[in-house]
Design an enzyme around this catalytic site. Sequence first.
Site, PDB file in Angstrom:
ATOM      1  N   ALA A   1      -4.947  -6.216   6.038  1.00 43.53           N
ATOM      2  CA  ALA A   1      -6.218  -5.479   6.001  1.00 43.53           C
ATOM      3  C   ALA A   1      -7.124  -5.880   7.160  1.00 43.53           C
ATOM      4  O   ALA A   1      -7.763  -5.021   7.775  1.00 43.53           O
ATOM      5  CB  ALA A   1      -6.919  -5.718   4.666  1.00 43.53           C
TER       6      ALA A   1
ATOM      7  N   THR B   1       0.861  -1.182   0.000  1.00 44.58           N
ATOM      8  CA  THR B   1       0.000   0.000   0.000  1.00 44.58           C
ATOM      9  C   THR B   1       0.892   1.224   0.000  1.00 44.58           C
ATOM     10  O   THR B   1       2.118   1.116   0.117  1.00 44.58           O
ATOM     11  CB  THR B   1      -0.918   0.008   1.229  1.00 44.58           C
ATOM     12  OG1 THR B   1      -1.829   1.084   1.139  1.00 44.58           O
ATOM     13  CG2 THR B   1      -0.108   0.160   2.502  1.00 44.58           C
TER      14      THR B   1
END
Length: 313
Positions: free
Chosen positions: A120, A72
């Site tokens: 996540a 990310t």
Amino acid sequence: MALEAICGMNRMPFMRRFDDLQSEWQQERLREATSNFENPYALMAPPFERPAENLPKILSHCGIRMDFDHGTTTLGFKYRGGVILCADSRATSGQYIGSQTMKKIVELNDYMLGTLAGGAADCVYWDRVLAKECRLHQLRYRKRMTVDTAARIICNISTEYKGMGLVMGMMLAGFDDEGPKLIYVDSEGMRSHGQVFSVGSGSPYALGVLDTGYRHDLSDQEAYDLARRAIYHATSKDAYSGGIVRLYHINSTGWRNICNTDCSELHDSYCGTGHLDKKKDHKDSPDKDLPCSSGWTKRKLTEDNVQTKLETV
């Protein structure tokens, strides 16, 4: 059987069937596995330490490959107008793109935001727990939770579950009585205050842009453009980053979502036809230097022209 049920003999241990005992055992295991529904801090520990490192070794004997790769790009910086948070929206599972619309900036309360980087599931779960704690704190004490208190809660959680497979690196940004705050917390129990942070696999590329253009006296529009540009360059270089670039601004009035722009639109803005048109305009007007030019080319052309005239004479 009816007489046994009336007398209660069917509830005696030696009269119970194996199916009943098996179902009770399964229900007990399920109750233990979902104990966090009642207490969010009571999670079942993994069967061994550091699952991200040891599970692939165990599965290699079975011929099963499991990748824990994740990526990310999130960034945050403080300037005179408050705090800027910006992040992409791509969620990956190994070499595969799981989602292009992942929301990596979470609203904890009206004056505090948190970013997601790492696993996540870990980040989303603990951010939800933190949002609940922020609300309970406001109801109990009639005032908002400070950013330092929220960072301490996440730091204590990370320390408690250290070595149990928690993969998390988040930034907490907000505005409280002491002014704008930006704190980085990760799954190793680290807690650090700072002016500029970037977390994720694309953070080296984003930091390169931030180091070049960051100043504390940036205007709001300059800060927005710098954050979007940094995330865009990270998504163009890092395969694990992409999707939608979400930009948030936090100041004394709270946070607000400035824009949600697709990376393709940013590519058209920064590297599209508009940039080429500017170059053409510069060619038409030779008195203006191109951006980022040192002037060496113009001096070299002048020297060549002089040399040509001398040879002609």
